[in-house]
Motif scaffolding. Structure first.
Motif, PDB file in Angstrom:
ATOM      1  N   SER A 125       0.840  -1.206   0.000  1.00 23.67           N
ATOM      2  CA  SER A 125       0.000   0.000   0.000  1.00 23.67           C
ATOM      3  C   SER A 125       0.866   1.243   0.000  1.00 23.67           C
ATOM      4  CB  SER A 125      -0.927   0.007   1.212  1.00 23.67           C
ATOM      5  OG  SER A 125      -1.859  -1.025   1.118  1.00 23.67           O
ATOM      6  N   GLY A 126       1.923   1.216   0.787  1.00 22.45           N
ATOM      7  CA  GLY A 126       2.858   2.340   0.819  1.00 22.45           C
ATOM      8  C   GLY A 126       3.560   2.530  -0.513  1.00 22.45           C
ATOM      9  N   ASP A 127       3.918   1.408  -1.142  1.00 25.14           N
ATOM     10  CA  ASP A 127       4.563   1.466  -2.461  1.00 25.14           C
ATOM     11  C   ASP A 127       3.628   2.089  -3.490  1.00 25.14           C
ATOM     12  OD1 ASP A 127       6.776   0.216  -1.335  1.00 25.14           O
ATOM     13  OD2 ASP A 127       6.364  -1.737  -2.250  1.00 25.14           O
ATOM     14  N   ARG A 128       2.367   1.668  -3.480  1.00 19.17           N
ATOM     15  CA  ARG A 128       1.387   2.213  -4.429  1.00 19.17           C
ATOM     16  C   ARG A 128       1.189   3.706  -4.194  1.00 19.17           C
ATOM     17  NH1 ARG A 128      -1.662  -0.745  -7.750  1.00 19.17           N
ATOM     18  NH2 ARG A 128      -3.458   0.642  -7.705  1.00 19.17           N
ATOM     19  N   ALA A 129       1.141   4.105  -2.928  1.00 16.03           N
ATOM     20  CA  ALA A 129       0.961   5.527  -2.608  1.00 16.03           C
ATOM     21  C   ALA A 129       2.136   6.337  -3.141  1.00 16.03           C
ATOM     22  CB  ALA A 129       0.806   5.722  -1.102  1.00 16.03           C
ATOM     23  N   LYS A 130       3.337   5.794  -3.002  1.00 19.08           N
ATOM     24  CA  LYS A 130       4.535   6.479  -3.505  1.00 19.08           C
ATOM     25  C   LYS A 130       4.487   6.591  -5.031  1.00 19.08           C
ATOM     26  CE  LYS A 130       9.516   6.473  -3.473  1.00 19.08           C
ATOM     27  NZ  LYS A 130      10.752   5.806  -3.131  1.00 19.08           N
TER      28      LYS A 130
END
Length: 82
Positions: free
Chosen positions: A12-17
């Motif tokens: 999820s953090g990767d997608r947000a980035k």
């Protein structure tokens, strides 16, 4: 279970980035419509997000600005297979 939760949290953090980077490059394209590397970055980021249509559109624009861009042809082949 905990490792799955941590993995999902990281993804999820990767997608947000990635979405943040897409926003940055979209603003660069608006400011500098002939900035060919911005289109390449958008193509790659959209490919990571599995937005293949948008990836192809950005890659096509990149190749329109620089038809001799060989690395772009490799991404083009990947997009054609999806």
């Amino acid at each position: 279970l905990y490792s799955n939760f941590e993995r999902q949290k990281r993804l999820s953090g990767d997608r947000a980035k990635i979405f943040e980077e897409v926003g940055f490059w979209q603003s660069e394209v608006k400011l500098h419509p002939n900035f060919r590397d911005a289109y390449l970055n958008l193509a790659l980021l959209n490919f990571q997000l599995k937005n293949f249509e948008e990836s192809k559109e950005n890659l096509d624009k990149r190749l329109e600005l620089d038809p001799n861009f060989e690395e772009g042809r490799e991404l083009e082949k990947l997009l054609e297979s999806n």
